[in-house]
Design an enzyme around this catalytic site. Structure first.
Site, PDB file in Angstrom:
ATOM      1  N   LEU A 127       4.040 -37.466  23.391  1.00 55.51           N
ATOM      2  CA  LEU A 127       2.711 -37.479  23.995  1.00 55.51           C
ATOM      3  C   LEU A 127       2.629 -38.519  25.101  1.00 55.51           C
ATOM      4  CD1 LEU A 127      -0.333 -36.735  24.102  1.00 55.51           C
ATOM      5  CD2 LEU A 127      -0.685 -38.377  22.219  1.00 55.51           C
ATOM      6  N   GLU A 361       0.938 -45.245  17.754  1.00 60.25           N
ATOM      7  CA  GLU A 361      -0.055 -44.325  17.183  1.00 60.25           C
ATOM      8  C   GLU A 361      -1.474 -44.765  17.538  1.00 60.25           C
ATOM      9  OE1 GLU A 361       1.962 -42.325  16.675  1.00 60.25           O
ATOM     10  OE2 GLU A 361       2.804 -42.139  14.677  1.00 60.25           O
TER      11      GLU A 361
END
Length: 378
Positions: A127, A361
């Site tokens: 990502l 994260e």
């Protein structure tokens, strides 16, 4: 010290016992050597796969364990306590399987998911980009449709297992306002990895850029509809943050165990240093931090298992657990004194490894934003 756990059934208890044995016999003895050599533990991931530990929260139909997230996270904690790089790697692999499991078609799941869950393939989650870390919507890696393929160009950054993984769950821009999810084979022509990052900790876990240079990806590797990528990414992160919380608790527990053991054996002024109130209070605060963080991730996991909203609780667990790990590992070094600052004891490595869970994260500053945003919706 063994952690007393409240598990839902005998099957879960047996699985935890298997995990503890595997972690003690197969992982912990190798951790320091591999981390110092910056050696990627590929064979250890194969061992986890053969033991059925790479697909615990996913359906049995495709080779998973179909176990509650509450149980999976406690397995993950035990693995991270033995070897943080392997624990984080398992968490990343599990998150990499999320998109296909929850948003793919049955045909896609039948084709790819069994090998992913049974350990034949190791996954990564792509990502982030150098200018699009916390601002995921700003990613610029682009996939242009060309007949029955997508042509992908761009660079992903900070990819755990970059260059080592067999597949990459990758978020790409398929239009000016459209982000989509592609399941990209690691051997795709036009896909390469940059040099591994030189990191403070988790040196056995390879982190690298992914470079796409006219990489041709079959259109049937699109997961979900075009334009659903950001929604898929964010829902994946909710569960992934629980994985990182469990890993952080495992790391903190390992540091606490080392500190207690050392304090029992180290004598000053004629008695073990654990008898001094200054150390007693420090160790008590460390234990409180570990158990509070564990309770936070278990609460979020139980909400998830019951189909309840858990985004706020996942961010709270990630924030609480990773901050606790940083403090507990730092305090463990303090308990060991000069010995703790040497590589003769693992606590200096634990302290270095504790920093990055506060960053990946979603940084802990981002977690506070998520928590506040969720509170506004109440």
């Amino acid at each position: 010290m063994p952690v007393e756990r409240l598990l839902p059934n005998q099957e879960a208890e047996d699985l935890l016992n298997l995990t503890v044995e595997l972690a003690r016999e197969e992982l912990k003895p190798l951790a320091a050597e591999y981390e110092e050599a910056e050696r990627f533990p590929r064979e250890q991931f194969r061992t986890l796969g053969k033991s059925g530990l790479l697909g615990l929260p996913y359906p049995e139909r495709w080779g998973g364990g179909e176990l509650p997230y509450e149980v999976y996270l406690q397995v993950l904690e035990e693995i991270a306590a033995a070897w943080m790089s392997v624990g984080v790697g398992l968490s990343v692999h599990t998150m990499s399987c999320f998109a296909l499991t929850h948003h793919g078609t049955d045909e896609q799941r039948d084709r790819w998911l069994p090998a992913m869950l049974e350990g034949e393939l190791l996954g990564a989650y792509a990502l982030s980009e150098s200018h699009a870390g916390s601002d995921a919507a700003a990613l610029s890696t682009r996939a242009r449709r060309d007949g029955d393929q997508f042509v992908v160009n761009g660079t992903k950054a900070w990819i755990t297992h970059g260059g080592e993984a067999d597949f990459y769950t990758t978020m790409v821009r398929t239009g000016d306002e459209s982000i989509s999810c592609l399941l990209i084979d690691g051997s795709t022509p036009g896909l390469s990895a940059g040099a591994p990052e030189r990191k403070m900790g988790l040196t056995g876990s390879t982190t690298a850029q992914l470079i796409f240079d006219d990489a041709h990806v079959d259109a049937d590797r699109l997961i979900g509809p075009e334009g659903a990528g950001l929604r898929i990414a964010l829902s994946s992160l909710d569960s992934g943050r629980l994985g990182i919380a469990a890993c952080a608790v495992g790391l903190a527990q390992a540091a606490l165990d080392e500190a207690v053991e050392y304090a029992k054996g180290r004598t000053q002024f004629g008695k073990p240093i654990i008898e001094f109130q200054g150390l007693e209070f420090l160790l008590a605060d460390m234990a409180a931090a570990v158990e509070t963080a564990r309770a936070a991730y278990l609460d979020a996991a139980r909400r998830r298992d019951r189909g309840m909203s858990f985004r706020r609780q996942a961010s709270i667990a990630k924030l609480t657990a990773t901050d606790a790990a940083m403090k507990v590992t730092t305090d463990a070094v303090q308990v060991l004194g000069g010995a703790g600052y040497t590589r003769d004891f693992p606590v200096e490595r634990y302290m270095r490894e504790a920093k990055v869970p506060q960053i990946f994260e979603g940084t802990n500053q981002i977690q506070r934003m998520v928590i506040a945003r969720e509170l506004k919706r109440v």
